[in-house]
Write a protein that holds these residues in place. Sequence first.
Motif, PDB file in Angstrom:
ATOM      1  N   GLY A  49       0.812  -1.211   0.000  1.00 32.88           N
ATOM      2  CA  GLY A  49       0.000   0.000   0.000  1.00 32.88           C
ATOM      3  C   GLY A  49       0.843   1.258   0.000  1.00 32.88           C
ATOM      4  N   LEU A  50       1.884   1.298   0.836  1.00 38.05           N
ATOM      5  CA  LEU A  50       2.739   2.480   0.894  1.00 38.05           C
ATOM      6  C   LEU A  50       3.552   2.660  -0.379  1.00 38.05           C
ATOM      7  N   SER A  51       3.981   1.559  -0.979  1.00 38.74           N
ATOM      8  CA  SER A  51       4.798   1.654  -2.188  1.00 38.74           C
ATOM      9  C   SER A  51       3.975   1.972  -3.420  1.00 38.74           C
ATOM     10  N   SER A  52       2.646   1.890  -3.337  1.00 42.43           N
ATOM     11  CA  SER A  52       1.805   2.157  -4.505  1.00 42.43           C
ATOM     12  C   SER A  52       1.338   3.591  -4.581  1.00 42.43           C
ATOM     13  N   ALA A  53       1.695   4.409  -3.605  1.00 40.57           N
ATOM     14  CA  ALA A  53       1.194   5.788  -3.555  1.00 40.57           C
ATOM     15  C   ALA A  53       2.040   6.693  -4.439  1.00 40.57           C
ATOM     16  N   GLY A  54       1.988   6.457  -5.747  1.00 46.63           N
ATOM     17  CA  GLY A  54       2.798   7.244  -6.653  1.00 46.63           C
ATOM     18  C   GLY A  54       2.046   8.373  -7.322  1.00 46.63           C
ATOM     19  N   GLY A  55       0.746   8.441  -7.175  1.00 49.29           N
ATOM     20  CA  GLY A  55      -0.026   9.482  -7.810  1.00 49.29           C
ATOM     21  C   GLY A  55      -1.417   9.555  -7.210  1.00 49.29           C
ATOM     22  N   ILE A  56      -2.219  10.492  -7.711  1.00 49.04           N
ATOM     23  CA  ILE A  56      -3.560  10.693  -7.172  1.00 49.04           C
ATOM     24  C   ILE A  56      -4.414   9.450  -7.371  1.00 49.04           C
ATOM     25  N   THR A  57      -4.287   8.791  -8.536  1.00 47.40           N
ATOM     26  CA  THR A  57      -5.119   7.628  -8.816  1.00 47.40           C
ATOM     27  C   THR A  57      -4.770   6.445  -7.921  1.00 47.40           C
ATOM     28  N   ASP A  58      -3.581   6.441  -7.340  1.00 49.21           N
ATOM     29  CA  ASP A  58      -3.176   5.325  -6.483  1.00 49.21           C
ATOM     30  C   ASP A  58      -3.573   5.519  -5.030  1.00 49.21           C
ATOM     31  N   LYS A  59      -4.085   6.685  -4.657  1.00 48.29           N
ATOM     32  CA  LYS A  59      -4.425   6.935  -3.265  1.00 48.29           C
ATOM     33  C   LYS A  59      -5.486   5.983  -2.735  1.00 48.29           C
ATOM     34  N   PRO A  60      -6.593   5.720  -3.447  1.00 48.53           N
ATOM     35  CA  PRO A  60      -7.566   4.741  -2.925  1.00 48.53           C
ATOM     36  C   PRO A  60      -6.964   3.359  -2.739  1.00 48.53           C
ATOM     37  N   ARG A  61      -6.114   2.948  -3.671  1.00 52.25           N
ATOM     38  CA  ARG A  61      -5.469   1.641  -3.530  1.00 52.25           C
ATOM     39  C   ARG A  61      -4.576   1.614  -2.289  1.00 52.25           C
ATOM     40  N   MET A  62      -3.860   2.705  -2.043  1.00 51.90           N
ATOM     41  CA  MET A  62      -2.997   2.771  -0.876  1.00 51.90           C
ATOM     42  C   MET A  62      -3.822   2.650   0.403  1.00 51.90           C
ATOM     43  N   VAL A  63      -4.938   3.357   0.465  1.00 50.00           N
ATOM     44  CA  VAL A  63      -5.784   3.322   1.660  1.00 50.00           C
ATOM     45  C   VAL A  63      -6.343   1.924   1.889  1.00 50.00           C
ATOM     46  N   ILE A  64      -6.786   1.279   0.817  1.00 53.26           N
ATOM     47  CA  ILE A  64      -7.381  -0.059   0.958  1.00 53.26           C
ATOM     48  C   ILE A  64      -6.345  -1.069   1.430  1.00 53.26           C
ATOM     49  N   LEU A  65      -5.162  -1.056   0.810  1.00 54.33           N
ATOM     50  CA  LEU A  65      -4.133  -2.040   1.158  1.00 54.33           C
ATOM     51  C   LEU A  65      -3.603  -1.822   2.568  1.00 54.33           C
ATOM     52  N   THR A  66      -3.300  -0.577   2.916  1.00 57.25           N
ATOM     53  CA  THR A  66      -2.770  -0.317   4.265  1.00 57.25           C
ATOM     54  C   THR A  66      -3.828  -0.590   5.339  1.00 57.25           C
ATOM     55  N   ILE A  71      -5.801  -4.165   9.708  1.00 62.28           N
ATOM     56  CA  ILE A  71      -6.822  -5.058  10.274  1.00 62.28           C
ATOM     57  C   ILE A  71      -6.233  -6.442  10.551  1.00 62.28           C
ATOM     58  N   LEU A  72      -5.445  -6.967   9.594  1.00 57.28           N
ATOM     59  CA  LEU A  72      -4.818  -8.272   9.806  1.00 57.28           C
ATOM     60  C   LEU A  72      -3.821  -8.232  10.960  1.00 57.28           C
ATOM     61  N   GLN A  73      -3.098  -7.114  11.106  1.00 55.62           N
ATOM     62  CA  GLN A  73      -2.157  -6.998  12.217  1.00 55.62           C
ATOM     63  C   GLN A  73      -2.907  -6.989  13.555  1.00 55.62           C
ATOM     64  N   LEU A  74      -4.035  -6.300  13.606  1.00 57.79           N
ATOM     65  CA  LEU A  74      -4.849  -6.285  14.819  1.00 57.79           C
ATOM     66  C   LEU A  74      -5.371  -7.683  15.134  1.00 57.79           C
ATOM     67  N   LEU A  75      -5.809  -8.409  14.100  1.00 59.39           N
ATOM     68  CA  LEU A  75      -6.295  -9.769  14.306  1.00 59.39           C
ATOM     69  C   LEU A  75      -5.178 -10.675  14.818  1.00 59.39           C
ATOM     70  N   TYR A  76      -3.949 -10.444  14.336  1.00 60.51           N
ATOM     71  CA  TYR A  76      -2.848 -11.277  14.807  1.00 60.51           C
ATOM     72  C   TYR A  76      -2.651 -11.120  16.310  1.00 60.51           C
ATOM     73  N   TRP A  77      -2.626  -9.880  16.796  1.00 60.30           N
ATOM     74  CA  TRP A  77      -2.366  -9.669  18.220  1.00 60.30           C
ATOM     75  C   TRP A  77      -3.529 -10.149  19.074  1.00 60.30           C
ATOM     76  N   VAL A  78      -4.757 -10.083  18.554  1.00 64.88           N
ATOM     77  CA  VAL A  78      -5.883 -10.677  19.274  1.00 64.88           C
ATOM     78  C   VAL A  78      -5.684 -12.185  19.395  1.00 64.88           C
ATOM     79  N   LEU A  79      -5.249 -12.810  18.288  1.00 68.57           N
ATOM     80  CA  LEU A  79      -4.984 -14.245  18.314  1.00 68.57           C
ATOM     81  C   LEU A  79      -3.788 -14.577  19.200  1.00 68.57           C
TER      82      LEU A  79
END
Length: 338
Positions: A49-66, A71-79
């Motif tokens: 997600g962070l590496s895909s933030a190369g332009g305006i069109t990539d911002k939604p993709r960055m937000v979704i991936l990060t 969320i997965l990191q939070l689930l890991y610590w809960v587990l």
Amino acid sequence: IFLINIPVGMAGLWATWKLMPDLKAVREQKFDWPGFFLFSSSAVLATMGLSSAGGITDKPRMVILTSAGGILQLLYWVLAFRSKAPIFSPALFRIRNFAIGIAGNIVCRLGGSCLPYLMPLFFQVVLGYSALQSGMSLIPLALSNLLAKTVAPRLLGKFGYRNIMVVNTFTIGALLASFHFVGPGTHELILLGMLALLGGANSIQFTCMNTLTLIDLPNADASSGNSLLSTIMQLSIAVSIAAASLLLDSFGGHSATSGKAVETAFHTTCRGQFLHLRPGGQRQGNHPQTEKSSLKRKIPAPVQEQEEESPVSREQHCANRARDSSRVIGFLSSPRAT
């Protein structure tokens, strides 16, 4: 770069097989496959997600991936809190030195690990260096990094961890900020000297932090703690490069068509990295009541700085700490620990 990494990786595998002792785990336990999947997937998604933030069109993709990575990191610590044998135990962070060392690694690497990305870009676009000249100009950075590890144990023994780390953090921040004044008119020797100083300062800083992070880990948690430290180091480097790229892009560095515009964006990015790395978090020394904190007690220190105890137990305690510290520093002083 990939072709260069192949022989280096092969040499590392050979050295690991021949030189490293075949240590056995203190206790056998089942591998945490669900935790491994959640933690590794979250790291991959956040980095993508962070590496895909190369332009305006990539911002939604960055937000979704990060966001998915978070969320997965939070689930890991809960587990991990519910698991009997997690791959990275939350109990590790109950060890004060380990928790402080992990936090320090994240902050310092976020501030300074972007240089291998920023400096070649600056050399080639602003200063007009060729790719070969740009790569050769980073040799002082690497050499001073290696040479500083040979003097780090002596500096730590003479001045102590706290003094070295406070002064060194100011030094790294000042050196990063000084790149604001670098331009086409800067003499080449001055630039190479700045890179050499920064490489040595970074090396000493990471040697100090890694030593403090690992020194108090019990044998049962040594493997898990060391693996978590290595993972955090690599993730911090990736996030640092991504953050520097975002800063450079926000200041017009990627879309610029002239070297002057890239130079301005580079200078502003260096100031941003300096503000991130400023040692404002070094607040422990501001409170007199922390002079005998657990952090200071756990750091190898002269006998007079330890708490009052019997002469025999005090000497034995210092001997054990000195032996453990020398082992950890010896390992971190080797090139493979960088």
